[in-house]
Enzyme design. Structure first.
Site, PDB file in Angstrom:
ATOM      1  N   LYS A 181      44.858  44.719  48.233  1.00 59.01           N
ATOM      2  CA  LYS A 181      45.288  44.401  46.872  1.00 59.01           C
ATOM      3  C   LYS A 181      46.667  43.759  46.939  1.00 59.01           C
ATOM      4  O   LYS A 181      47.302  43.689  47.978  1.00 59.01           O
ATOM      5  CB  LYS A 181      45.373  45.660  46.005  1.00 59.01           C
ATOM      6  CG  LYS A 181      44.106  46.497  45.931  1.00 59.01           C
ATOM      7  CD  LYS A 181      42.989  45.831  45.163  1.00 59.01           C
ATOM      8  CE  LYS A 181      41.739  46.711  45.115  1.00 59.01           C
ATOM      9  NZ  LYS A 181      40.584  45.996  44.512  1.00 59.01           N
TER      10      LYS A 181
ATOM     11  N   SER B 203      37.263  41.307  44.714  1.00 59.04           N
ATOM     12  CA  SER B 203      38.329  41.809  43.850  1.00 59.04           C
ATOM     13  C   SER B 203      39.643  41.038  44.004  1.00 59.04           C
ATOM     14  O   SER B 203      40.535  41.182  43.165  1.00 59.04           O
ATOM     15  CB  SER B 203      38.599  43.295  44.141  1.00 59.04           C
ATOM     16  OG  SER B 203      39.137  43.474  45.439  1.00 59.04           O
TER      17      SER B 203
END
Length: 264
Positions: free
Chosen positions: A117, A47
């Site tokens: 993230k 991701s």
């Protein structure tokens, strides 16, 4: 005539006698570093490609939050799962050896409920996406060279179209592989409305430490310097925080002096 003073030379202990003590000190130092300074984490998914690849090991700065500094836009952070984002994702049970080594910081964390993230918005920011982009923060379009090649900054789907204002003490985060990241965009219906509480942040990822040919730092991209604060004014300059290397030198110097004085 006075009797001459004699001194007894201290008998040097064999190395094998001191070895357990040295190992014990090393383990304590490793535990302290892991708790207060740096901790290794393993990247479990794609991701954050191409910034981070599956299997990369990153070092996370845990010292800065101890001095009251909060994550800033553009930083890559590790945080605890805020509202069951991982759901029922199966995880492999770490071995006892890995649990021990992870506990003292000699291996990446065995905690499988952590995510990584990039911070896009902080408290007070307005973050928005429409169509395929660009992504905007406080009305300023971001130039995002770190986005995965072939991806668009925004996605033209239900989760990809949004305009949110980040509450104080919360963060809006997104993965660099925009079309393969279940991030804040897709958790707006949960208890935190897709936001990550600052209290759930473990620290900032600062270095890719492994594999060796992937070694690199993880700086904040320049595009975030152009984003105004929520009030339309430039962000204030952050107060300086102690440098981990400097602190280590301050602690180590007296120990080295003592060691030289005792002749050990």
């Amino acid at each position: 005539m006075g009797r001459g003073r004699t001194t007894k030379a201290k008998k040097k202990r064999p190395f094998w006698v001191e070895l357990p003590l040295l190992i014990g000190i090393a383990l304590v130092l490793a535990l302290l570093i892991k708790t207060f300074l740096l901790q290794a984490f393993s990247i479990p998914s794609n991701s954050m490609q191409n910034t981070l690849q599956t299997g990369d090991r990153v070092l996370v700065d845990k010292l800065t939050p101890w001095f009251g500094s909060e994550p800033e836009r553009g930083e890559v952070i590790v945080f605890h799962d805020p509202a069951d984002w991982l759901g029922d994702m199966p995880v492999s049970e770490p071995t006892t050896v890995r649990k021990v080594l992870s506990f003292i910081g000699l291996m990446p964390s065995a905690e499988e409920k952590d995510l990584i993230k990039r911070v896009i918005g902080v408290g007070g920011d307005t973050v928005e996406c429409s169509g395929t982009g660009p992504l905007k923060v406080n009305g300023t379009a971001l130039d995002e060279p770190y986005v995965f090649p072939g991806n668009t900054p925004c996605t033209d789907d239900a989760g990809g179209r949004f305009k949110v204002t980040v509450p104080e003490g919360r963060l809006w985060v997104m993965g660099d592989h925009r079309q393969a990241s279940e991030d804040s965009r897709y958790h707006q219906d949960d208890s935190t409305k897709g936001m990550v509480p600052v209290d759930e942040v473990v620290g900032r990822a600062v270095v890719i430490a492994w594999p060796v040919d992937r070694w690199n730092t993880l700086p904040v991209p320049d595009t975030f310097d152009k984003v105004p604060s929520a009030a339309g004014q430039p962000d204030p300059v952050a107060a300086p925080v102690p440098d981990p290397a400097g602190l280590a030198l301050v602690v180590a110097a007296p120990l080295l002096v003592m060691r030289r004085r005792t002749g050990r």
